[in-house]
Design a protein around this motif. Structure first.
Motif, mmCIF file in Angstrom:
data_model
loop_
_atom_site.group_PDB
_atom_site.id
_atom_site.type_symbol
_atom_site.label_atom_id
_atom_site.label_comp_id
_atom_site.label_asym_id
_atom_site.label_seq_id
_atom_site.Cartn_x
_atom_site.Cartn_y
_atom_site.Cartn_z
ATOM 1 N N CYS A 58 0.827 -1.206 0.000
ATOM 2 C CA CYS A 58 0.000 0.000 0.000
ATOM 3 C C CYS A 58 0.864 1.260 0.000
ATOM 4 C CB CYS A 58 -0.920 -0.005 1.216
ATOM 5 S SG CYS A 58 -2.110 -1.362 1.244
ATOM 6 N N PHE A 59 1.931 1.222 0.806
ATOM 7 C CA PHE A 59 2.818 2.383 0.852
ATOM 8 C C PHE A 59 3.470 2.643 -0.507
ATOM 9 C CE2 PHE A 59 7.106 4.087 1.183
ATOM 10 C CZ PHE A 59 6.875 5.282 1.855
ATOM 11 N N GLU A 60 3.926 1.570 -1.166
ATOM 12 C CA GLU A 60 4.609 1.739 -2.442
ATOM 13 C C GLU A 60 3.680 2.314 -3.496
ATOM 14 O OE1 GLU A 60 6.177 -2.132 -3.223
ATOM 15 O OE2 GLU A 60 7.898 -1.873 -1.861
ATOM 16 N N GLN A 61 2.425 1.885 -3.491
ATOM 17 C CA GLN A 61 1.481 2.449 -4.452
ATOM 18 C C GLN A 61 1.180 3.913 -4.134
ATOM 19 O OE1 GLN A 61 -1.780 0.136 -5.736
ATOM 20 N NE2 GLN A 61 -3.146 1.876 -5.979
ATOM 21 N N TRP A 62 0.995 4.203 -2.864
ATOM 22 C CA TRP A 62 0.771 5.590 -2.448
ATOM 23 C C TRP A 62 1.960 6.471 -2.826
ATOM 24 C CZ3 TRP A 62 3.142 8.109 2.000
ATOM 25 C CH2 TRP A 62 2.586 9.363 2.292
ATOM 26 N N GLU A 63 3.158 5.928 -2.674
ATOM 27 C CA GLU A 63 4.375 6.672 -2.980
ATOM 28 C C GLU A 63 4.457 7.026 -4.456
ATOM 29 O OE1 GLU A 63 8.932 6.225 -1.421
ATOM 30 O OE2 GLU A 63 8.136 4.579 -2.625
ATOM 31 N N PHE A 206 -3.328 6.859 -7.405
ATOM 32 C CA PHE A 206 -4.049 6.261 -8.514
ATOM 33 C C PHE A 206 -4.215 4.752 -8.307
ATOM 34 C CE2 PHE A 206 -1.764 10.007 -9.921
ATOM 35 C CZ PHE A 206 -2.805 10.762 -10.422
ATOM 36 N N SER A 207 -5.128 4.169 -9.057
ATOM 37 C CA SER A 207 -5.443 2.756 -8.905
ATOM 38 C C SER A 207 -4.316 1.879 -9.439
ATOM 39 C CB SER A 207 -6.743 2.424 -9.640
ATOM 40 O OG SER A 207 -7.822 3.149 -9.101
ATOM 41 N N ARG A 208 -4.244 0.666 -8.933
ATOM 42 C CA ARG A 208 -3.306 -0.336 -9.425
ATOM 43 C C ARG A 208 -4.095 -1.367 -10.228
ATOM 44 N NH1 ARG A 208 1.683 -2.053 -7.633
ATOM 45 N NH2 ARG A 208 2.008 0.199 -7.659
ATOM 46 N N ARG A 209 -3.786 -1.502 -11.511
ATOM 47 C CA ARG A 209 -4.525 -2.425 -12.368
ATOM 48 C C ARG A 209 -4.065 -3.849 -12.078
ATOM 49 N NH1 ARG A 209 -7.348 -1.539 -17.111
ATOM 50 N NH2 ARG A 209 -6.462 0.535 -17.427
ATOM 51 N N LEU A 210 -5.010 -4.720 -11.762
ATOM 52 C CA LEU A 210 -4.688 -6.094 -11.418
ATOM 53 C C LEU A 210 -4.828 -7.044 -12.591
ATOM 54 C CD1 LEU A 210 -6.391 -6.293 -7.912
ATOM 55 C CD2 LEU A 210 -4.034 -5.691 -8.478
ATOM 56 N N ASP A 264 -19.071 9.203 -18.508
ATOM 57 C CA ASP A 264 -18.796 8.125 -17.556
ATOM 58 C C ASP A 264 -17.515 8.426 -16.783
ATOM 59 O OD1 ASP A 264 -21.014 6.745 -18.272
ATOM 60 O OD2 ASP A 264 -19.989 5.142 -19.353
ATOM 61 N N THR A 265 -17.438 7.969 -15.554
ATOM 62 C CA THR A 265 -16.249 8.161 -14.724
ATOM 63 C C THR A 265 -15.274 7.008 -14.953
ATOM 64 O OG1 THR A 265 -17.498 9.351 -13.037
ATOM 65 C CG2 THR A 265 -15.392 8.399 -12.365
ATOM 66 N N LEU A 266 -14.010 7.346 -15.146
ATOM 67 C CA LEU A 266 -12.973 6.352 -15.408
ATOM 68 C C LEU A 266 -11.881 6.451 -14.350
ATOM 69 C CD1 LEU A 266 -12.570 6.990 -19.250
ATOM 70 C CD2 LEU A 266 -13.988 5.258 -18.167
ATOM 71 N N HIS A 267 -11.409 5.310 -13.853
ATOM 72 C CA HIS A 267 -10.274 5.281 -12.938
ATOM 73 C C HIS A 267 -8.990 5.542 -13.716
ATOM 74 C CE1 HIS A 267 -12.486 3.827 -9.455
ATOM 75 N NE2 HIS A 267 -13.096 2.955 -10.238
ATOM 76 N N VAL A 268 -8.060 6.244 -13.091
ATOM 77 C CA VAL A 268 -6.732 6.446 -13.655
ATOM 78 C C VAL A 268 -5.782 5.498 -12.939
ATOM 79 C CG1 VAL A 268 -4.857 8.074 -14.076
ATOM 80 C CG2 VAL A 268 -7.234 8.853 -14.181
ATOM 81 N N PHE A 269 -4.955 4.789 -13.696
ATOM 82 C CA PHE A 269 -4.062 3.786 -13.137
ATOM 83 C C PHE A 269 -2.621 4.297 -13.127
ATOM 84 C CE2 PHE A 269 -7.770 1.633 -14.793
ATOM 85 C CZ PHE A 269 -8.099 0.787 -13.757
ATOM 86 N N ASP A 270 -1.817 3.726 -12.231
ATOM 87 C CA ASP A 270 -0.461 4.225 -12.058
ATOM 88 C C ASP A 270 0.521 3.672 -13.084
ATOM 89 O OD1 ASP A 270 -0.439 1.654 -11.166
ATOM 90 O OD2 ASP A 270 0.515 2.045 -9.239
ATOM 91 N N ARG A 271 0.111 2.696 -13.869
ATOM 92 C CA ARG A 271 0.949 2.146 -14.931
ATOM 93 C C ARG A 271 0.099 1.980 -16.190
ATOM 94 N NH1 ARG A 271 4.424 3.368 -12.012
ATOM 95 N NH2 ARG A 271 6.246 2.190 -11.295
ATOM 96 N N TYR A 272 0.771 1.839 -17.323
ATOM 97 C CA TYR A 272 0.036 1.610 -18.564
ATOM 98 C C TYR A 272 -0.691 0.271 -18.526
ATOM 99 C CZ TYR A 272 2.584 5.449 -20.843
ATOM 100 O OH TYR A 272 3.084 6.665 -21.190
#
Length: 411
Positions: A58-63, A206-210, A264-272
């Protein structure tokens, strides 16, 4: 402050720690924060009761979001990616980035506790050094790093629409964007169930795409790295286009964006791929959700269109030219990245789209055509001599969802 003690199985237990205190949604909400996988943070609000520990993931994604914000701040713009990582939690970097570090308590800002180390971490570090010394010199790791890669990056091509030839379109901050090519010939994309994590809070996270299951909307022949941008262009994830988008949105506290057509609302992700659609820059603000940015001294608006509208998944999403009734088609655009020009105005379909915004006289001969990005540039009208981005007009002036053209005088 209440004393801390270690509970069963290494979990942290005290009145000040209420699970993971990451400001965004926790990746492991049902798992306690454990010493061996914890990062300690400090809040400058003395009465904060939000907690002091985060899961490391969680910290790494927040960072990531904080680093994206730092890239847009003052002298940090000239730092390398490595320098930003090194300086972020020191006074040099934190003084610039603290606004992106808002705490859950709403009254303070978080900072990584650089002086804290989990109990036993020193012993583990010593054991790791001994293990490395026992390893035979010259031994190389096994091929493959265990990361499943569905796509990889090619060093050729541009991010212009592939349906017709054009010169490479220039990104606002670096060399032309590249197209994608498959990592292996005949490689297949494994699509699993949709488990995209919910978006983050207003502190630029931003969100993390799984997985890539949202792209099941596409025809099977389009689920490939030509159509979907998957990987960074630079080394170690140092991609200027991605960082430009994330830093811009982090500065506006926008972990989500709105489609310019369907809203429509779209999530933004931290990676492509950064979004389930595509971003583009336009000199005109088509919607209130478009974010104003400065690119090479020019005012532009960062805008998004969702995948459903690009692909015209149903009749309600189809837009037509008001003058000639030709359908606008964005299916050839690469998903998950950004175009440095207005994608709606890059392929004018009739002469009415080529008129001056001031005197309404034609700027080009009927058969004359420009490169995609040139339609977004300022030009001087040969008739009235007014300098403007004449080819970029409001969406409501150019397009309609009706089946037949409806003329409307502009403006």
């Amino acid at each position: 402050m209440a004393p801390r003690r270690q509970g069963a199985a290494g979990a942290l237990e005290d009145s000040d720690t209420r699970g993971c205190c990451v400001p965004s949604e926790c990746l492991r909400p049902r798992e306690p924060v454990r010493f061996e996988d914890a990062v300690r943070v400090l809040c400058n609000n003395d009465t904060c009761a939000a907690g002091r520990y985060m899961h490391r993931a969680c910290f790494e994604q927040w960072e990531v979001g904080v680093l994206a914000y730092l890239k847009s701040c003052g002298r940090a713009r000239s730092w390398s990616e490595r320098q930003r990582h090194q300086n972020l939690w020191t006074k040099k970097g934190y003084d610039l980035a603290f606004k992106a570090c808002g705490c859950r308590c709403g009254r303070g800002h978080l900072k990584k506790d650089l002086d804290w180390a989990p109990p036993g971490s020193v012993a583990r570090a010593d054991e790791e050094k001994k293990r490395r010394r026992r390893t035979r010199p010259g031994r190389t790791p096994a091929a493959g790093d265990g990361r499943a890669r569905a796509f990889s990056l090619s060093s050729s091509g541009s991010c212009s629409p592939p349906s017709a030839p054009s010169e490479p379109s220039t990104s606002p901050t670096h060399q032309p964007q590249h197209a994608l090519t498959p990592a292996k010939r005949n490689s297949k994309v494994e699509i699993v169930s949709d488990r995209i994590r919910a978006g983050a809070g207003a502190n630029g996270i931003f969100s993390r795409r799984l997985d890539f299951s949202t792209f099941n909307l596409l025809p099977k022949h389009k689920v490939n790295s030509y159509q979907i941008k998957i990987e960074d262009e630079g080394n170690h994830g140092n991609d200027d286009t991605r960082l430009f988008i994330l830093s811009t949105l982090a500065g506006q506290h926008k972990p989500r964006v709105t489609c310019a057509l369907c809203e429509d609302t779209l999530h933004v992700f931290d990676r492509y791929p950064l979004v389930d659609g595509t971003f583009f820059l336009s000199p005109k603000q088509h919607t209130s959700g478009a974010v104003e940015v400065k690119v090479e001294g020019r005012t532009q608006y960062l805008t998004c269109v969702c995948m459903g509208c690009l692909e015209r998944c149903d009749p309600e999403r189809t837009i037509r030219c008001r003058f000639c009734s030709q359908k606008w088609d964005g299916a050839s655009l690469v998903l998950g990245t950004m175009y440095s020009y207005d994608i709606f105005m890059a392929t004018p379909c009739c002469a009415d789209r080529l008129k001056c915004n001031s005197c309404y006289k034609p700027l080009l001969h009927p058969q004359q055509r420009l490169n995609y990005s040139d339609y977004s540039h300022p030009v001087t009208c040969p008739h009235c001599r007014v300098l403007d981005t004449h080819f970029v007009k409001p969406l409501t002036y150019c397009f309609t969802k009706r089946a037949y053209p409806v003329f409307q005088q502009w403006p």
